[in-house]
Write an enzyme that holds these catalytic residues in place. Structure first.
Site, short mmCIF file in Angstrom:
data_model
loop_
_atom_site.label_atom_id
_atom_site.label_comp_id
_atom_site.label_asym_id
_atom_site.label_seq_id
_atom_site.Cartn_x
_atom_site.Cartn_y
_atom_site.Cartn_z
N ASP A 134 -1.18 6.33 6.51
CA ASP A 134 -1.28 4.92 6.85
C ASP A 134 -2.13 4.76 8.11
OD1 ASP A 134 -0.85 2.23 6.60
OD2 ASP A 134 1.19 2.25 7.39
N THR A 143 -5.84 -1.50 7.36
CA THR A 143 -5.99 -2.95 7.44
C THR A 143 -7.37 -3.32 7.98
OG1 THR A 143 -5.02 -2.93 9.66
CG2 THR A 143 -3.53 -3.30 7.81
N LYS A 172 0.83 -1.21 0.00
CA LYS A 172 0.00 0.00 0.00
C LYS A 172 0.86 1.26 0.00
CE LYS A 172 -2.38 -1.53 3.59
NZ LYS A 172 -2.04 -2.97 3.61
N THR A 173 1.89 1.29 0.84
CA THR A 173 2.79 2.45 0.86
C THR A 173 3.53 2.57 -0.46
OG1 THR A 173 3.10 2.12 3.25
CG2 THR A 173 4.68 3.54 2.11
N ARG A 204 6.65 -8.07 1.57
CA ARG A 204 7.55 -7.66 2.67
C ARG A 204 8.27 -8.88 3.24
NH1 ARG A 204 4.54 -4.15 6.30
NH2 ARG A 204 5.49 -2.47 5.09
#
Length: 346
Positions: free
Chosen positions: A117, A166, A72-73, A225
């Site tokens: 975020d 989330t 997302k980032t 990640r």
């Protein structure tokens, strides 16, 4: 220990630790062409960005939701790069007062991208100040008090908010309604993770065989990640125990030593499943009972362990509690119950 704190201590954590931020920035894609996965979201955002560039406008506000670690980032940064503007990043917990938000908004240049975020954790007063900023590119604030109180309207430069969460269910309806673009980011396929880890290894200068890339991707729980974190561990092992080249055998040996098995389960995952099988006949059983059995916290198990086990079909939730599937028995090398054999508590 909170679920977030517990997650940060795991090799397979979905959240990034503070020491990983510089490493992640080094590997992040900078354009849609470099971005791997999330094809539907990327295709839609390409169109929105290209149309906005041709009109010389900012694109509609974007809400990205899904589990941590899925990009997302990174996608917010790609949007800013493709728009040729600046990305300003912050998070919901970091914006404690309306003045904090005002400082950020008034310093944005035209068509900049503001990334927030964990937007579901914005304080209510700050969220209400954000409404007119998103809708009219203006902020209303009250000067003085009582009979002398008056409202001033401060005009902002047009910008795009890219928000990530989330937990989309925790967003208020008024906030959700102010986003024009919504995209759910899902777990990645093994092929996509193989492409990601191959690209990352090239950036890091780590020799990586195709079979080694596939072995790392297989154990990464569908999360970019995690695949990059596993690559770092395997690269270290390859340099110390071998000639630096990451083969399938090297990756397998390195990750086995780290406790990450062929399906991406770590020691906590296996303890969780084994407890249900050994102490409760495979279930169904309540999460509190399992947590007490393995001396862990129910919240941590629900947030950190169960999502992946549910995704790969090793665990099911029933009205009576959690139940381990036949596939999980076989993976752990245990004998599944015979067909028709009653389970404990059924």
């Amino acid at each position: 220990m909170s679920a977030e704190a517990r997650d940060a201590t795991r090799l397979l954590a979905r959240a990034a630790g503070p020491e990983e931020l510089q490493f992640e920035r080094q590997l992040r894609p900078r354009s849609f062409d470099e971005y791997v996965g999330q094809e539907q979201a990327v295709a839609s955002l390409r169109v929105s960005v290209e149309a906005a560039r041709r009109r010389g406008e900012s694109i509609d506000h974007v809400l990205l939701y899904g589990p941590p670690g899925l990009g997302k980032t990174t996608l917010a940064g790609v949007i800013a790069n493709e728009m040729g503007t600046t990305l300003v990043t912050t998070s919901g917990p970091a914006i404690e007062r309306g003045a904090d938000l005002m400082g950020i908004l008034t310093n944005l240049n035209e068509r900049d991208v503001l990334f927030i975020d964990e937007i579901h954790r914005l304080p209510r007063a700050v969220e209400e100040l954000l409404y007119p900023a998103l809708e009219d590119f203006a902020v209303n604030f009250v000067v003085d008090r009582g009979l002398h109180a008056r409202t001033l309207k401060y005009q902002l430069r047009p910008f795009t908010l890219v928000a990530a969460t989330t937990r989309p269910g925790m967003l208020s309806a008024p906030l959700r309604e102010r986003f024009g673009i919504f995209h759910h980011l899902d777990f990645y396929s093994e092929d996509e993770l193989t492409r990601i880890v191959t690209r990352s290894a090239a950036i890091l200068g780590a020799p990586l065989d195709p079979a080694g890339a596939r072995e790392i991707a297989r154990r990464a729980r569908g999360t970019p990640r995690i695949v990059n974190r596993l690559l770092r561990r395997v690269r270290d092992y390859a340099q110390v125990a071998g000639d630096g080249r990451i083969t399938a055998a090297v990756a397998r040996d390195a990750l086995d030593r780290e406790g990450v098995d062929a399906r991406g389960l770590d020691r906590l995952d296996r303890r969780f499943l084994a407890a249900i099988i050994d102490h409760y006949g495979g279930g169904p059983v309540g999460i509190e009972a399992v947590a007490a059995t393995i001396n862990d916290e129910a919240e941590s198990l629900v947030e950190l362990v169960e999502p992946y086990l549910l995704k790969i079909g090793f665990l099911v939730r029933t009205p009576a509690g959690r139940r381990v599937t036949r596939e999980a028995y076989l993976h752990l090398g245990k004998e599944p119950p015979a067909a028709g054999q009653p389970r404990l508590f059924e």
